[in-house]
Design an enzyme around this catalytic site. Structure first.
Site, mmCIF file in Angstrom:
data_model
loop_
_atom_site.group_PDB
_atom_site.id
_atom_site.type_symbol
_atom_site.label_atom_id
_atom_site.label_comp_id
_atom_site.label_asym_id
_atom_site.label_seq_id
_atom_site.Cartn_x
_atom_site.Cartn_y
_atom_site.Cartn_z
ATOM 1 N N LYS B 42 10.192 -12.245 42.132
ATOM 2 C CA LYS B 42 10.487 -13.093 40.772
ATOM 3 C C LYS B 42 11.474 -12.466 40.082
ATOM 4 O O LYS B 42 12.060 -11.982 40.021
ATOM 5 C CB LYS B 42 9.391 -12.624 40.654
ATOM 6 N N SER B 129 8.161 -14.667 25.598
ATOM 7 C CA SER B 129 9.741 -14.053 26.193
ATOM 8 C C SER B 129 9.801 -15.315 26.811
ATOM 9 O O SER B 129 10.923 -16.039 27.025
ATOM 10 C CB SER B 129 9.140 -13.187 27.147
#
Lengths: 150, 150, 150, 150, 150, 150
Positions: B42, B129
């Site tokens: 990721k 975020s």
């Protein structure tokens, strides 16, 4: 002062649900700018210029609806184009939680830029661009869900 | 026995909402370990070591707050570090549904590891975020949403 | 300092879901006060003193669990009894929205009184006092849902 | 007329929650077709043929449960296989919003194809294929959540 | 044409959250009518005429904000007073589901009467008239939550 | 074995949304019993026998739809009348959370009595008995929302 609202989105594709919000929005605002936000990293299913053309086709003859694309922060684009409001549709609670965050950031960071919400009409509330892409991908007929001919 | 809670997350980036939960958490627990879980597949927006350093900066001088990173199952990491609790913030119903599943699995698989929830303070509840990354990506000013200088 | 949490409710009746939260709460707090809030205008299904007795029965022998009733604001009662925390269970998103408001008011008005949440264990999450009252009202057997004999 | 329901999904992997819905579904329908939809662009964690085999293993000896895979629109596949119903499980409100949209499109586009919902049993409601993949990825033990041996 | 919006509610009491919506609404509409709907069967905590007076006090000097009460269907009252829009605040998903139904009925039955939504500002989103009544009932201080002195 | 489903409710009044679920339910079940649960303490807006008559009127000529009233636990009534399933409609997430609890109790207490859900069609999803009563109370026209003439 003219009330100009920006209706931003990826519109991949623009749906009858989006059209519903725009048309109802014109009863509230003097002008609506429909603008496709894009960034080069995110691959689209429908070409952006093709989609701009299709949306223009939907609202041809309506001088108070403008269609555009942009590649900056939505709030910056709104500001640069004299839009004092964002217009957004809400279909369900998942939309609500997501739009809530976005709206607060836009208001907080950009001088009180206000987001005005309409709830999508029931007959369009289940339509999402994601599902249309999926159906279209497999060759299904999506013409019932879009306000133009592909 | 010392009450140690793990506050796990990807923190990409760590926000004032996260800071809110940690500070309130120190009123409940004796020690809080903030740990960034990562996996190599990721891609992050903010470098993990940079973020660890920034979080450390926020809580410098507070001995009961530890900052770390890890690359294993959260529950395993908690166990290895003597944390008997997970601490998590809830911002909205979407968070709730997601955290509910994670908490049950952690409890079920790992010997009753308990997740304790605080609801994020209203003024931080719209900060995510994801939105910060998006704003930052386009060069917007995110300093209001993070408790350190980038 | 002793960590004392108040677990307030109308407990009409106290259920296995409530018991689940209390028992898990004792792993976090040193002492838990279970207190039935009541007001004379709201008619109860189960008598309040009967219910206090029944809850005491459930936790007999556990010195760190106290059972009481009160008729003032929850936050005032908490303060008067040295409770620095409120403990609440969350079963689903409807609970979440409701508890969110209550928790913020308690924190805002009463000097940062903190509400700590646990998510109710799946096997108890569908149990509500309302449903138990309804089933009991019609003579149904509710013994599976309460941790004592009526 | 035989009542045949299609239980479609990506089943990556098939969980005890899925099994719960299928078994309860056999009390409503005469036959259930479990079919893994796949498309070549989406990478799976568990190989599709391996998963078809594992699901078959779960229901071996049950003539009214058929296991298959497909690579077209779910509604087209249902139609081609004589399924007049789709069967789906609902775990929580996030599922609900998503399934609502899908069900309406399937009904709207495909001649009234009806989706029948069961609510996943509490003890399985927190299990998701996503979490299982994550746990499995890190070498955690997922055997409690799947009705077969990997 | 003047854009007049009706902001209907029971306002028992009118809160800072309501004030937030009204003030933001005046940036969208030319005039806002705040009207307390009442029916004789539903007992109020705060007297309706007292509340009308208090709301008037909040907006004294603002000619584009009118305060009234009514005892008929909201849509009928809107129509009789030249209001083409309803203005409503959304605090959370529970509000959303409720307002969605009301808005659709108002639109459906009353010639397209449009409801325009703003999301309540985070710092007011946890305030509800219900909680204020409860706190006030027990003698708690609610002055932080209302934009006038009781 | 005949598949009989009970469609229970207070139906105060029975709406086009209810009719939608019943008609779609007849494609799944062999027989549907529509039964109005009532208890003497809860005052109805529409008389129960009047409503039973009106519902019968809607489905006159359909032998597989039975209309009744009852005053015991839903599950007991279902059992006494040979209904192996409950049929319920889901309109939104608030419905979902509520129905989830009821369904689990019915299954848990009454020998696996299964609740089968259909999602209400979009055009009826915003209709609730509560809103209809309110509109009717004020003399508004509700004929669009009910499948019979009052």
């Amino acid at each position: 002062m003219k009330r100009i609202a920006l209706f931003p989105g990826s519109f991949d594709p623009f749906t009858k649900g989006h059209e519903d919000i725009v048309l109802r929005g014109t009863q509230i605002f003097d002008e609506i700018i429909i603008a496709i936000g894009y960034n080069s990293q995110k691959k689209r299913h429908f070409d952006i210029d093709y989609m701009v053309a299709k949306i223009k086709e939907c609202f041809s003859g309506k001088d108070n609806i403008i269609v555009d694309k942009y590649t900056e922060l939505t709030a910056i684009y709104a500001n640069r184009n004299g839009a004092n409001y964002l217009l957004r549709g809400l279909r369900n609670t998942t939309d609500f939680e997501y739009e809530n965050s976005i709206a607060m950031v836009n208001k907080d960071l950009y001088n009180g830029l206000e987001t005005v919400f309409l709830i999508t009409s029931p007959k369009f509330a289940f339509i999402s661009s994601t599902i249309i892409r999926e159906v279209h991908n497999y060759g299904g007929d999506v013409s019932k869900y879009i306000p133009y001919t592909l």
